[in-house]
Design an enzyme around this catalytic site. Sequence first.
Site, PDB file in Angstrom:
ATOM      1  N   GLN A   1      62.959  28.841  79.351  1.00 55.61           N
ATOM      2  CA  GLN A   1      62.202  28.222  78.275  1.00 55.61           C
ATOM      3  C   GLN A   1      62.806  26.874  77.859  1.00 55.61           C
ATOM      4  O   GLN A   1      63.946  26.549  78.191  1.00 55.61           O
ATOM      5  CB  GLN A   1      62.160  29.150  77.064  1.00 55.61           C
ATOM      6  CG  GLN A   1      61.291  30.378  77.270  1.00 55.61           C
ATOM      7  CD  GLN A   1      61.140  31.177  75.996  1.00 55.61           C
ATOM      8  OE1 GLN A   1      61.846  32.149  75.778  1.00 55.61           O
ATOM      9  NE2 GLN A   1      60.213  30.764  75.144  1.00 55.61           N
ATOM     10  N   HIS A   2      61.988  26.121  77.109  1.00 54.66           N
ATOM     11  CA  HIS A   2      62.401  24.922  76.363  1.00 54.66           C
ATOM     12  C   HIS A   2      62.624  23.666  77.203  1.00 54.66           C
ATOM     13  O   HIS A   2      62.548  22.562  76.672  1.00 54.66           O
ATOM     14  CB  HIS A   2      63.692  25.160  75.562  1.00 54.66           C
ATOM     15  CG  HIS A   2      63.680  26.342  74.674  1.00 54.66           C
ATOM     16  ND1 HIS A   2      62.752  26.515  73.670  1.00 54.66           N
ATOM     17  CD2 HIS A   2      64.487  27.436  74.628  1.00 54.66           C
ATOM     18  CE1 HIS A   2      62.997  27.651  73.042  1.00 54.66           C
ATOM     19  NE2 HIS A   2      64.037  28.228  73.596  1.00 54.66           N
TER      20      HIS A   2
ATOM     21  N   ASP B   1      60.659  33.096  80.357  1.00 48.75           N
ATOM     22  CA  ASP B   1      61.403  34.166  81.036  1.00 48.75           C
ATOM     23  C   ASP B   1      61.532  35.433  80.200  1.00 48.75           C
ATOM     24  O   ASP B   1      61.379  36.545  80.724  1.00 48.75           O
ATOM     25  CB  ASP B   1      62.771  33.673  81.510  1.00 48.75           C
ATOM     26  CG  ASP B   1      63.589  32.977  80.440  1.00 48.75           C
ATOM     27  OD1 ASP B   1      63.141  32.891  79.268  1.00 48.75           O
ATOM     28  OD2 ASP B   1      64.701  32.510  80.761  1.00 48.75           O
TER      29      ASP B   1
END
Length: 472
Positions: free
Chosen positions: A74-75, A231
Site C-alpha cells: 500500500q501507499h 496487500d
Amino acid sequence: MSATVVGIDSSTQSCKVVVVDLESGNVLATATAPHPDGTSVDPHVWLEALKTAWREAGVAERGDVVGVSVAGQQHGMVAVDAQGAPVHDALLWNDVRSAPQAARMVSEHGVDWWMETVNMAPVSSMTLAKLAWLRENEPRAAARVQRVMLPHDWLTLHLSGEFVTDRSDASGTGYFNATDNQYRPELLQEYFGAVPQLPRVLAAHEPAGTLCAEWRGAGGTPAVVGAGAGDNAAAGLGLNLEPGEVTISVGTSGTVFACSAEPTIDRSGVTAGFADATGQHLPLLCTINAARVMTTTAQTLGADLDEFTRLATSGPSDAGGLTMLPYFDGERTPNLPGATGRLDGLTRASFTRENLARSAVLAVANSLADCLDILRDIHVDVERVLLIGGGAKSDALRSVLPDTLNLTVSVPRSAEYVALGAARQAAWAATGQQPDWPRVIDSELAPTGDTGVGDFRARYGALRRRYQDQLS
C-alpha cells in the site's frame, strides 16, 4: 481441464505469482522474483519481477486461466508523466522522508478533521504526504506529473491497459474516503498544487478489463483482470476474514487488522480506517519494524535462524531484565518517524546473547500487542486472532505471542495469503461469485501463564511511554 486463476502479490521484498485451481482453491504452481532493497524504487523493477515470476510459474503456457488479479504494497507513490513514464522513483510505504509534510498536515487541520475527511491521520507512509514531499523537493518532477497511482495499479495497468484501482488501496492514499467512496481532490490541490488524473475506483468484484495479448501467450484466452487490492485487504480476503477475527501479519512490517461491517473512526488518529476487499471496512494498525528486527539481531549475533531460535528460547523468559524498543527504522505505530531502537536494562549480567535474542522477539510481540490493545480501545470486536506472514513461522515468536496477547492464537496453514486473496478476487471477477475455498488451521497456540513474558510487557510499556514523552 479445470479452470484456473492467477493471484499476484507485489510486496516490498518480492513478486509472488500463484496459479490456483478455480474449484478447489489448491495451488498448482508458484514462483517468486525478488525486489531490490530500499525505500524507493523504479516501478519498472516491479514489472520486470512480475514478468520473471509469471514466466517461471508457466502462466502464459496455460490455456485455462480465466482470471488474474494483483495485490500490492500500500501507499507507494507512482507518479507518471504524459507518456506514462515515472517522474521519480516510487516512494514506498516505509520511506519516512515525507514525515515533515505529514506533521504539517496534522498541525494545519488537526487529527479530528483528517479522520472525518479521509479516516486516517497523516503519517509519512501515506501517498498524499509523499506527493507533498515531491512538490517541495523535486518541483520539476512534480510539474510533469499527469497521473498518480499505487503499486498494484501500475501492474494492473500493464496487465490490462486499464487505469483503475480499488477501495482498499485508494483508502490508504490520504485523498480518498472509504465511507462515502469519494476522492478528495481539494487535498491534492492544497498539498500537491494540482489534481492529477486518478484511477477509477472499482468495486471489489468488478473486472478491470481483460489480459493484454503480450501476457497471454500463444492461444491464450483473454482472462478477466480483477480490480486488485492492497496487500492487507487481500490477505483478509485470502483468509475469508469474518467480523470478530483479527489478523496479525508479520513480515517486513507488522500489521494488525480486523473485518468490520461499519467504518471505525479512531479519534487519536492511530488506526487507519481502510476499506477491505469485500465492500466492508478494515481498521488497521501497522508497525514499520517486525521480522527485520529479529533477522537484524540474528545477524548481529552471527546466528542463523535455528541458532537464533535456540538463543531466544533458552534464556530467562523475561530476557533477564533486558528490554528492547524495536524502532530500528523509525516507527508508524506509535507515530515516531524519527525514532531509533533502544536497549534498556543493560548490565554485565543481562547483556548475553540469549537475552538479546529474546528481547528482540519479545519487542516485536509487544509492538503487535500494543496494536491489538488500540483496536480494543476503539471497540473493535476481538474474538479470535489469526497469525500469518513469513515472520509467523518463527518458533520463537510463536512461543511468546499468546502470553504477550493473553489470547489463544490460531495459525492457519502456511500459505501466501496475499496472493491467494488476489486469486480469490480474480475468481470473483471472472465468475461473479466468491469461491468457497476452505481455510485450514494448522495449530492453536494457547497462553501458558508465563509470568516472565508479563514482566517484559510491563517493562516494555513503561519504556515506550518514557520514550514517547521524551520525543514529544
